[in-house]
Design a protein around this motif. Structure first.
Motif, PDB file in Angstrom:
ATOM      1  N   UNK A 101      39.210 -12.981   3.147  1.00 13.84           N
ATOM      2  CA  UNK A 101      40.508 -13.782   3.419  1.00 13.84           C
ATOM      3  C   UNK A 101      41.709 -13.516   2.368  1.00 13.84           C
ATOM      4  N   UNK A 102      41.449 -13.096   0.959  1.00 17.68           N
ATOM      5  CA  UNK A 102      42.255 -13.032  -0.088  1.00 17.68           C
ATOM      6  C   UNK A 102      42.887 -11.726   0.083  1.00 17.68           C
ATOM      7  N   UNK A 103      41.976 -10.683   0.973  1.00 15.95           N
ATOM      8  CA  UNK A 103      42.715  -9.244   1.124  1.00 15.95           C
ATOM      9  C   UNK A 103      43.353  -9.070   2.412  1.00 15.95           C
ATOM     10  N   UNK A 140      49.293  -5.370   7.088  1.00 17.32           N
ATOM     11  CA  UNK A 140      49.474  -5.563   5.840  1.00 17.32           C
ATOM     12  C   UNK A 140      49.646  -7.148   5.509  1.00 17.32           C
ATOM     13  N   UNK A 142      47.615 -10.989   4.864  1.00 13.20           N
ATOM     14  CA  UNK A 142      46.558 -11.239   4.548  1.00 13.20           C
ATOM     15  C   UNK A 142      45.616 -11.824   5.596  1.00 13.20           C
ATOM     16  N   UNK A 145      45.572 -15.267   7.358  1.00 10.23           N
ATOM     17  CA  UNK A 145      46.589 -15.742   7.966  1.00 10.23           C
ATOM     18  C   UNK A 145      46.408 -15.327   9.322  1.00 10.23           C
TER      19      UNK A 145
END
Ligand code: ATP
Ligand code: MG
Lengths: 252, 327
Positions: A101-103, A140, A142, A145
């Motif tokens: 998720x953070x990437x 691009x 995250x 999201x």
């Protein structure tokens, strides 16, 4: 769609009396035997805790069978690691959320292709993005999201990066609207029609049966039934018969 | 260098922000490089110590922040690097040979220390690495023949650079700063490559990482080994800076402080260690006038920070942004 028994098809994946579990004292698969064929969607159904996810995890080398044999294209793959199986052409989309998720979306895809030569990676990512225009637009962003449907598409896309010949997928419809479920099923159907072996676990039985070729019912870690999907779909007693009432009302 | 790309808050509006951020970073670096011109030699010494510590905390940020492994043993690697340097430099071996040797030794020891991490996580791993730190500390203190015991090793010579002496405080500061920037740039390059992202994948979800073919065994071990190598390099610079090594700076309390630096700055944020290292190296100096109160105030400040900003100082922009969205 769901369909005639092209029984001539060669079994790609064979489980033969497989015994496996999470610890020596906890046996989940009790001599499970079945096969899955190229160009078909093989649907694995059964009550909660029957061991469906365990079948996929064992097949993908996350669990090692205690006895029995797993074959892929007639070769024994019992002790292979996930990385070796990926290299051989088996990909796995586990149950639940599988993205980092953070990437960003792109970085998630790059990680999916981490075993590919760097030179091929960009072209493969383009190939996958061509299939998923929604994902391309959000390349691009995250990953966390994305909407639930987009996330599932990205997970499947990420698995397709390696052009797998066998796709293992565990409950892809969870959390998706009926429309999105149909999109995912249509995609899997297209993959199978193009020759991929799809082994899918799904609780959304009625919808999944419409797209599948065969249905396997697993109970207490054993195969209870193996029938053409179309036949099972026509069975009025579907829920009562095999699923012990665990199945949610089928999606409208 | 555009290493900020990973910072989540910046992901959405990246391009223009990136340029501004890079300019801001350049200004900060130049200002910091010139700062000691205004300082007395103790101030310059502190700035150099800040750089040295930064190398170790950057390494720890890879292990803890990016790869999600727990480590309370960073000071042990720092110490191993420092002792190797003190002994070898006194024996007349070139600094430029000692540096890679210390890095490699720490890398290998780091690999070994990574093995428990393959079996245990979180607090168990904290205890395993803590035990390692205590063991290394005891060796430093008790093996007097090699380490000089509690007296330590003094008279460690400073290196030269292309024949130029680095004995002066300013010269050695710039030398250390350059090395620190190179190390940070290398880590930035690593973390922005697909291999580097695999560390974050490991932290986010090891089982999912495995199903993508990421070799979690190798990455877990590498997370420790690379972090340890950075601490080893920091240790070499420490020995050359202080010109004296003793066990005290490598007590496990120092590992705790480094871990604190990571958490305070924002675990897994590229510039987190900068903020965190200011807090553990410079803040205590500024609070020194409070004498005995200093530790209590320092502790209170840290507790308060953790309550209000669990994501660390660098999570402030995101909190701000989220707050706006909610309203
Ligand atoms: N990681 C694990 N460790 C120990 N036991 C597990 C683990 N995962 C699953 N089990 C147990 O194995 C059994 C089978 O689980 P499995 O996940 O294969 O079921 P399932 O058929 O996929 O069920 P569901 O429809 O709920 O997903 C369950 O009794 C479960 O509690
Ligand atoms: Mg399951």
């Amino acid at each position: 769609m769901a369909i005639d028994e092209a029984r001539g098809a060669q079994p790609m994946i064979v489980f033969e009396n497989v015994v496996a579990g999470y610890s020596p004292s906890l046996t989940i698969l009790n001599g499970t035997t079945f096969d899955a064929r190229a160009g078909e969607i093989t649907l694995l159904i059964g009550p909660n805790g029957a061991g469906k996810s365990t079948v996929l995890k064992t097949l993908f080398g996350i669990l090692t069978p205690r006895s029995g044999e797993i074959r892929f294209e007639s070769r024994r793959i019992n002790a292979r690691t996930p990385r070796e199986l990926l290299a051989d052409g088996i990909a796995f989309v586990p149950q639940g959320r599988n993205l980092f998720g953070s990437l960003s979306v792109r970085h998630n895809l790059e990680l999916g292709g981490i075993t590919l030569p760097r030179a091929d990676l960009a072209a493969r990512i383009d190939e996958v993005l061509a299939r998923f225009p929604r994902i391309r637009e959000r390349i691009d962003n995250q990953a966390s999201t994305l909407s639930g449907g987009e996330q599932k598409q990205l997970e499947i896309g990420r698995a397709l990066l390696l052009r797998p010949r066998v796709l293992l997928i565990d409950e892809p419809s969870i959390g998706l609207s009926p429309k999105l479920v149909q999109d995912v099923m249509t995609l899997l159907r297209a993959l199978a029609d193009a020759g991929t072996t799809v082994l899918m676990v799904e609780q959304n039985v009625r919808t999944a049966l419409k797209y599948a070729n065969r249905a396997l019912v697993l109970e207490m870690g054993r195969l209870a039934l193996d029938r053409p999907a179309a036949e099972l779909l026509d069975d009025a007693d579907l829920n009562r018969l095999f699923l012990g009432g665990h199945v949610k009302a089928p999606a409208a | 260098m555009s290493v900020v790309a990973d910072d989540v808050a910046l992901a959405r509006t990246r391009r223009p922000l990136l340029r501004t951020a890079n300019i801001a970073i350049a200004i900060v670096v130049v200002a910091f490089a010139l700062l000691p011109l205004l300082l007395k030699s103790y101030g310059t010494y502190l700035c150099t110590l800040f750089c040295v510590t930064l190398m170790a905390t950057y390494g720890l940020n890879l292990t803890v922040g990016y790869a999600g492994q727990m480590s309370l043993g960073q000071a042990a690697f720092y110490g191993i690097g420092a002792y190797i340097a003190a002994i070898a430099l006194k024996a007349g071996i070139s600094f430029y040979l000692v540096l890679p040797v210390a890095a490699i030794v720490c890398f290998v020891v780091g690999l070994l220390i990574g093995f428990p991490a393959l079996r245990v996580q979180h607090h168990y791993l904290a205890f395993a690495t803590l035990g390692f730190n205590i063991l290394v500390y005891l060796v430093m203190r008790n093996e007097e023949k090699i380490t000089g015991g509690t007296y330590g090793i003094s008279g460690v010579p400073r290196p030269t650079l292309f024949g130029l002496s680095l004995d002066g405080v300013l010269a050695f500061f710039w030398f250390t700063l350059a090395a620190t920037l190179i190390l940070i740039a290398l880590l930035g390059w690593l973390l922005r490559s697909p291999w580097g992202r695999a560390f974050a994948a490991l932290r986010d979800n090891p089982i999912r990482a495995e199903s993508l073919g990421i070799n979690i065994t190798v990455y877990t071990l590498l997370a420790f080994a690379i972090g340890a190598a950075c601490a080893g390099i920091a240790g070499v610079f420490f020995a050359a800076l202080v010109q004296f090594v003793e066990p005290a700076p490598f007590h496990f309390a120092a590992s705790l402080m480094m871990l604190l630096a990571i958490i305070v700055g924002g675990s897994g944020r590229f510039f987190g260690p900068v903020i965190g290292t200011v807090v553990i190296v410079l803040l205590p100096e500024w609070l020194r006038f409070m004498q005995n109160w200093y530790l209590a105030i320092f502790g209170f400040a840290v507790v308060a920070l953790m309550i209000w900003l669990p994501g660390g100082v660098l999570s402030i922009p995101e909190r701000f942004a989220l707050g706006k969205v909610r309203r």
